[in-house]
Design a protein around this motif. Structure first.
Motif, short mmCIF file in Angstrom:
data_model
loop_
_atom_site.label_atom_id
_atom_site.label_comp_id
_atom_site.label_asym_id
_atom_site.label_seq_id
_atom_site.Cartn_x
_atom_site.Cartn_y
_atom_site.Cartn_z
N MET A 1 0.82 -1.21 0.00
CA MET A 1 0.00 0.00 0.00
C MET A 1 0.86 1.26 0.00
SD MET A 1 -2.64 1.19 2.88
CE MET A 1 -3.02 2.91 3.04
N MET A 4 2.19 2.04 -3.26
CA MET A 4 1.19 2.56 -4.17
C MET A 4 0.89 4.03 -3.88
SD MET A 4 -2.43 0.93 -4.98
CE MET A 4 -3.06 1.17 -3.36
N ASN A 5 0.84 4.38 -2.59
CA ASN A 5 0.48 5.75 -2.25
C ASN A 5 1.60 6.74 -2.47
OD1 ASN A 5 -2.13 5.33 -1.60
ND2 ASN A 5 -1.71 4.82 0.54
N PRO A 7 3.80 7.66 -4.92
CA PRO A 7 3.84 8.64 -6.00
C PRO A 7 2.57 9.48 -6.07
CG PRO A 7 3.42 6.45 -6.87
CD PRO A 7 3.62 6.30 -5.41
N GLY A 8 1.54 9.02 -5.42
CA GLY A 8 0.26 9.72 -5.55
C GLY A 8 -0.06 10.62 -4.37
N PRO A 10 -1.01 13.69 -2.18
CA PRO A 10 -1.79 14.85 -2.64
C PRO A 10 -0.91 16.01 -3.08
CG PRO A 10 -2.75 13.96 -0.64
CD PRO A 10 -1.47 13.22 -0.88
N VAL A 13 0.42 15.44 -6.70
CA VAL A 13 -0.57 15.50 -7.77
C VAL A 13 -1.18 16.89 -7.86
CG1 VAL A 13 -2.63 14.42 -8.72
CG2 VAL A 13 -1.01 13.06 -7.43
N LEU A 14 -1.23 17.60 -6.75
CA LEU A 14 -1.77 18.95 -6.76
C LEU A 14 -1.04 19.84 -7.75
CD1 LEU A 14 -2.55 19.87 -3.07
CD2 LEU A 14 -4.08 20.04 -4.99
N GLU A 16 0.09 19.05 -10.59
CA GLU A 16 -0.46 18.84 -11.92
C GLU A 16 -1.84 19.49 -12.05
OE1 GLU A 16 -0.24 14.68 -11.86
OE2 GLU A 16 1.93 14.69 -11.91
N VAL A 17 -2.61 19.39 -10.97
CA VAL A 17 -3.94 19.98 -11.04
C VAL A 17 -3.87 21.49 -11.14
CG1 VAL A 17 -6.11 20.27 -9.80
CG2 VAL A 17 -5.02 18.05 -9.89
N ARG A 18 -2.91 22.07 -10.47
CA ARG A 18 -2.74 23.53 -10.58
C ARG A 18 -2.54 23.92 -12.03
NH1 ARG A 18 -0.01 23.46 -5.71
NH2 ARG A 18 2.03 23.21 -6.64
N GLU A 20 -3.48 22.31 -14.58
CA GLU A 20 -4.74 22.12 -15.30
C GLU A 20 -5.67 23.29 -15.06
OE1 GLU A 20 -8.76 20.33 -14.09
OE2 GLU A 20 -7.14 18.89 -13.73
N GLY A 21 -5.69 23.76 -13.80
CA GLY A 21 -6.58 24.87 -13.45
C GLY A 21 -6.31 26.11 -14.28
#
Lengths: 205, 579
Positions: A1, A4-5, A7-8, A10, A13-14, A16-18, A20-21
């Motif tokens: 577990m 898995m967690n 590289p992901g 928050p 990944v944030l 990348e989302v920034r 995108e925003g």
């Protein structure tokens, strides 16, 4: 577990989302829908009852200032029943003794309710009692101010209380004066000498 | 809506199976993705997923990602460290939006949506057993793997059929805006709220004893319990002794619902501790509070589940669900701080802006709309303040809230402890002072009754149904546009790097390292102001902030007394045990 967690997380990944925003394909002002539910709805309050009486002593009122929003006429009053009848002009001469000359003012209170206020006019001798004279003055004042009209018995006249000047102006309903009169007198209009009220006054029924 | 190649070069229908223990992040088990134009289908098991640094499908601006209840798929993306899709179409949010307010014979899950459109859902009926198989966690036999992948594929097939049925009715730009929130929701669900796990363990350990002591301590003032049972007869005697009028049921008995207790506690504060006690005894299931191994409360936000479009997370799993005193369990991690940021008088501001009532807007801009209303109505002089006229302010505040919730004069009178004639006069003053608002509100009710629906600035709609409730209809724009505002604020805040732990009605809880906390608060407040500006076509609502720095804990003043009482009891229990 954990693997898995890792590289992901928050934070990672944030980033990348920034990015995108920044390029988000949303033009919010174009997506906005009007919330004016009254526009083009066409629904309006129907006028189905208009009392003909002097204003309630607890109501602040305004009188419509327009000349077209009042009626100088002759009416028949059944005092005991508190009923007022409008009479066809054709009958005025024949009913001269029963009729009273009055002016009907259009009145609105703070709740937006409409009524007609009948005030007696001077007779042929030009005289008018203090009640009606003070009422006419009050109606005149109510064209531009919110007022309350109360009877002062010891004075023998109406007295007026004026509201502070910063109250909002009245919002008159979207109807004509003719429509108001029609509603007020829809079943109290005397158009012939055979009207039951006149027959009763003559003792025929 | 058109989803042809001219709109999107790729349209991917995606479904994950995942396991998720209470309070933990989802762990993807398998994935099936189907590209609509090419017919290409991907079936990927867990071991391959974990090795993939990026999704096996395009998430770029020229692609469309379609899922059903997509915050789950987005949660899997986050768990795998994958980028989120730019364009997310969630058929769940669109099905909710299309049918909101209507009676759904089979609910609003994927099966319910298929049934609504008359689609065959037999294959999907095995959902429950397959969900349990995924949730159970590995290892899985080869047969189980194949069964899970087949099941996952059947959901994607169902999704394709549903998309075809729903496509014409989808307002894509606004649907994508709702999808944008599902991405933010996934971030929030992943982040979670930090919990003082030691305190929670103590509460759980001693809960039975705490309940007994609570009854003993609190009931001393009421004498309404017999053992652990609340006795209506005794409560009736208490009400008579204290001259408290109480709402009755049609049967003549006392209405003992929590809503009534909550309402009565506002005008008779001496009732409040008894209400807290009743809630603590009847509703609180501490074991259900979903806290992961890392000490964070996580649960499904249940976005768009309420008619108003608000989140509706489980009241027992979500830390903001149970009684307010339990929020004392919220504590930032070492080196971190939390900020609870809420809009000031959000519903009043929404009503003022959307109705276009200048006097209401003036009252909102004053900073204290309740006092401003009292002044506008001529009850408080222009120089009056909160301190010089506290009683009047409280009465006008109750009147404003009563109007927002569609209360009549009787309910308002009960709330302020005055006769109905007094309440009638307050309501009359509201109508006279805010005429434009009332014209708008009347128009809205007429619109809903004529057209059978209402909608928000960004298209969340409710059907009036066969038994429309005028009070709910009039309240809908305030609640549902408030929900739009919160969703947008969450999107802005998350996209700008703020760690949002939880959305709470008209507020968000955020966290940041102590050195970055002030900056994060500024960013979040800016996001909230922009969200209100967008929803209200220009009006920026103010927000208030409450900051908690480690080792402090979050405290809601409404629950402080109960929190302290409970911990006094725990100290006593520990003292007895050690003594």
């Amino acid at each position: 577990m954990d693997q898995m967690n890792q590289p992901g997380s928050p934070d990672q990944v944030l980033t990348e989302v920034r990015a995108e925003g920044r390029d988000a394909p949303f033009n919010l002002s174009k997506l906005r829908l009007s919330q004016d539910f009254t526009a083009n709805l066409g629904v309006k309050k129907a006028l189905i009852f208009v009392p003909v009486r002097k204003p309630d002593h607890q109501d602040f009122i305004r009188v419509h200032p327009g000349e077209d929003w009042r009626l100088l006429t002759k009416i028949l009053e059944l005092k005991r029943k508190g009923e007022t009848f409008l009479v066809d002009r054709e009958l005025w001469e024949q009913l001269q003794k029963e009729l009273i000359s009055k002016v009907l003012f259009t009145v609105i209170n703070r709740q937006g309710d409409i009524s007609l206020w009948p005030i007696r006019l001077p007779g042929e001798d030009g005289r008018l009692d203090t009640w009606n004279r003070s009422a006419l003055e009050a109606a005149n004042m109510a064209e531009s101010h919110w007022i309350r009209v109360t009877a002062n018995m010891s004075l023998g006249a109406y007295e007026v209380q004026q509201a502070p000047a910063d109250l909002q102006e009245p919002q008159w309903p979207e109807v004509t004066f003719g429509e108001i009169v029609d509603v007020a007198f829809k079943d109290r209009f005397i158009h012939s000498l055979d009207h039951p009220v006149l027959r009763r006054l003559r003792g025929e029924i | 809506m058109r989803v042809g190649p001219e709109q999107f070069s790729k349209v991917w229908l995606v479904d994950f199976e995942f396991s998720a223990l209470p309070g933990e992040r989802p762990q993807p088990v398998c994935l099936v993705a189907w590209e609509l134009h090419s017919g290409r289908k991907l079936r990927v098991w867990q071991d391959e997923l974990l090795a993939m640094p990026a999704p096996p499908y395009s998430v770029a601006a020229n692609s469309l990602f379609v899922a059903y209840y997509a915050s789950a798929e987005m949660g899997c993306h986050l768990a795998l460290g994958w980028e989120l899709p730019v364009n997310l179409l969630d058929l769940f949010t669109e099905f909710r939006n299309r049918t909101n307010g209507l009676a759904l014979p089979c609910g609003n899950g994927l099966l319910g949506a298929l049934a609504w459109f008359g689609l065959d859902c037999i294959q999907a009926l095995e959902k429950e057993s397959m969900c349990q198989l995924a949730l159970r966690g590995g290892p899985w036999t080869m047969d189980e793997r194949a069964a899970l992948l087949d099941y996952c594929e059947s959901d994607v097939d169902a999704l394709a059929k549903l998309l075809v049925k729903m496509a014409d009715g989808i307002d894509l730009p606004r649907a994508l805006l709702r999808g944008r929130y599902m991405k933010a929701a996934a971030f929030i669900e992943t982040t979670g709220t930090p919990i003082d796990t030691e305190a929670l363990a103590s509460l759980r350990q001693h809960w039975t004893g705490i309940q007994d002591d609570l009854i003993q301590q609190i009931d001393a003032d009421y004498q309404v319990f017999e053992g652990r049972s609340f006795k209506a007869v005794r409560f009736n005697d208490y009400l008579i002794r204290n001259s408290i009028p109480w709402p009755q049921l049609p049967s003549g008995g006392l209405d003992l619902s929590d809503d009534v207790f909550k309402e009565m506690a506002k005008c008779h504060p001496q009732i409040a501790p008894l209400r807290e006690l009743r809630v603590a005894l009847s509703q609180m299931r501490l074991k259900d509070l979903a806290v992961g191994q890392d000490g964070r409360n996580r649960c499904l936000l249940s976005a768009f589940q309420a008619k108003t479009g608000r989140n509706q997370p489980s009241t027992s799993r979500f830390i903001f669900g149970p009684s307010v005193w339990l929020r004392g369990l919220i504590r930032p991690e070492p080196g971190y701080g939390l900020a609870y940021i809420d809009w000031s008088q959000q519903e009043f501001g929404i009503a003022a802006a959307l109705s276009g009532d200048a006097r209401m807007q003036e009252a909102y801009e004053s900073g204290d709309p309740y006092l401003a209303f009292a002044k506008q109505a001529g009850t408080v002089p222009a120089a009056g303040t909160k301190d010089s006229h506290p009683q009047e302010r409280e009465q006008f505040k109750s009147c404003v809230l009563a109007v927002q919730y569609g209360m009549g004069e009787v309910s308002l009178a009960a709330r302020i402890g005055k006769p109905p004639s007094f309440a009638r006069e307050l309501l009359r003053m509201h109508r006279e002072t805010y005429r434009t608002f009332w014209r708008w509100s009347d128009g809205m009710e007429n619109y809903a009754l004529l057209h059978g629906r209402l909608f928000t600035t960004f298209g969340w709609q409710v059907h009036t149904g066969s038994k429309p409730n005028p009070r709910s209809l009039r309240n809908f724009p305030m609640q549902a546009n408030g929900a739009e505002m919160l969703r947008l604020a969450c999107c802005f805040a998350v996209e700008r790097g703020v760690r949002v732990c939880a959305p709470v009605h008209d507020a968000i809880l955020i966290e940041a390292p102590l050195g970055e906390l002030d900056g994060a608060v500024r960013t979040a407040q800016q996001a909230m102001a922009e969200a209100s500006h967008n929803v209200l076509d220009g009006l920026r609502l103010r927000s208030d902030t409450k900051i908690v720095r480690y080792p402090e804990r979050y405290a809601d003043p409404r629950g402080s007394k109960m929190w302290n009482t409970v911990w006094d009891i725990i100290d006593c229990i520990n003292g007895r045990q050690s003594g």
